[in-house]
Design a protein around this motif. Sequence first.
Motif, short mmCIF file in Angstrom:
data_model
loop_
_atom_site.label_atom_id
_atom_site.label_comp_id
_atom_site.label_asym_id
_atom_site.label_seq_id
_atom_site.Cartn_x
_atom_site.Cartn_y
_atom_site.Cartn_z
N LEU A 194 0.86 -1.18 0.00
CA LEU A 194 0.00 0.00 0.00
C LEU A 194 0.90 1.24 0.00
O LEU A 194 1.78 1.37 0.85
N ILE A 195 0.67 2.13 -0.95
CA ILE A 195 1.42 3.37 -1.04
C ILE A 195 0.54 4.52 -0.57
O ILE A 195 -0.53 4.76 -1.14
N SER A 196 0.98 5.21 0.47
CA SER A 196 0.26 6.40 0.95
C SER A 196 0.83 7.62 0.23
O SER A 196 2.05 7.82 0.21
N ILE A 197 -0.03 8.43 -0.33
CA ILE A 197 0.39 9.66 -1.00
C ILE A 197 -0.12 10.82 -0.17
O ILE A 197 -1.33 11.00 -0.01
N ILE A 198 0.80 11.59 0.41
CA ILE A 198 0.38 12.69 1.28
C ILE A 198 0.42 14.01 0.51
O ILE A 198 1.37 14.31 -0.21
N VAL A 199 -0.66 14.79 0.68
CA VAL A 199 -0.80 16.06 -0.02
C VAL A 199 -1.25 17.15 0.96
O VAL A 199 -2.39 17.13 1.44
N PRO A 200 -0.37 18.09 1.28
CA PRO A 200 -0.80 19.25 2.06
C PRO A 200 -1.47 20.27 1.14
O PRO A 200 -0.95 20.57 0.06
N VAL A 201 -2.63 20.77 1.54
CA VAL A 201 -3.42 21.66 0.67
C VAL A 201 -3.63 23.01 1.35
O VAL A 201 -3.96 23.07 2.54
N TYR A 202 -3.45 24.08 0.56
CA TYR A 202 -3.77 25.40 1.07
C TYR A 202 -4.11 26.35 -0.07
O TYR A 202 -3.24 26.69 -0.89
N ASN A 203 -5.36 26.74 -0.17
CA ASN A 203 -5.84 27.79 -1.08
C ASN A 203 -5.32 27.67 -2.51
O ASN A 203 -5.01 28.68 -3.16
N VAL A 204 -5.23 26.46 -3.01
CA VAL A 204 -4.78 26.26 -4.38
C VAL A 204 -5.97 26.44 -5.33
O VAL A 204 -7.12 26.21 -4.96
N GLU A 205 -5.69 26.85 -6.55
CA GLU A 205 -6.75 27.02 -7.56
C GLU A 205 -7.48 25.69 -7.77
O GLU A 205 -6.87 24.62 -7.82
N GLU A 206 -8.80 25.75 -7.92
CA GLU A 206 -9.60 24.53 -7.98
C GLU A 206 -9.21 23.62 -9.13
O GLU A 206 -9.05 22.41 -8.95
N SER A 207 -9.03 24.17 -10.32
CA SER A 207 -8.70 23.34 -11.48
C SER A 207 -7.36 22.63 -11.29
O SER A 207 -7.18 21.48 -11.70
#
Length: 294
Positions: free
Chosen positions: A62-75
């Motif tokens: 199982l590969i976990s892909i971590i993504v921190p998100v902050y106010n990025v453009e929706e598209s």
Amino acid sequence: MFSFYYECKMYIKKTLMLMGIKYNYRRFFWGRRWYLDWIEKHEKYFQKDISQAIDSFRLKPLISIIVPVYNVEESILRKCINSVLNQYYENWELCIADDNSSLPHIKRTLEYYETIDKRIKVTYRKENGHISECSNSALELATGDFTALLDNDDMLQPFALYEVVKVINEFPGVDLIYSNEDKLLNDQRIYPFFKKSWNRELLLYVNYISHLAVYRTVKLKKIGGFRTGFEGAQDWDLALRFTEKTSKIIHIPKILYHWRMIETSTSVNQEKKPYVKQAQRKTLIEAKKRKLEG
């Protein structure tokens, strides 16, 4: 004619080197065309063949892909998440942490993706903590054997995880896997970064591991994940601390990651984030100090 061309090429290359300018002479003579030709020649993947290869794998971690998100453009956020959904290798989980974004489309978009695929997990931070704390919040969700790092405005190649798991099957004891990368400008692929094989001394000068980087999760958590106070160089600090604990490191000489060039990204200009250089200096000072202390 060939001799004249060769002499011109070498003269220009030598002159640029003497001036301290790093330049790809192929781009100088052929523009972007040479890279498009390179892609066509070296990225011939067929889903049927890959599916058969995956079926034959003894190990399917199982590969976990971590993504921190902050106010990025929706598209752009959607393209990022879709690049995970489009992976040929399907045993993954997407661990997203939202760093208390203020733009309303962020939560709406993340909630939508949570409903369409049970492999997507999202946590919403109650306060903004910046990239290191947000990444650690995403890491807390990770239950996979390995953890891949993905920024919220970047994209994976559809065969990225397949190539990673292929290496894991060939070298089951591997702790860190990294690949080549390129950049995205207006969704056009440019500036490929063909990296060196593992070299500890080189990493002390530049974070050439960068993207895609995939870490063995238990060891990643053991060193405490990302450190606050190193924002802007947090990936470099992480790579340096991690590689102090293992020599089981493999380079995949293929481009598996697209780093998007946008105004707020250091892929365009580090001056957009003035704290980056300070964080880089701090990272190097501490790494060299640890090295001297043995």
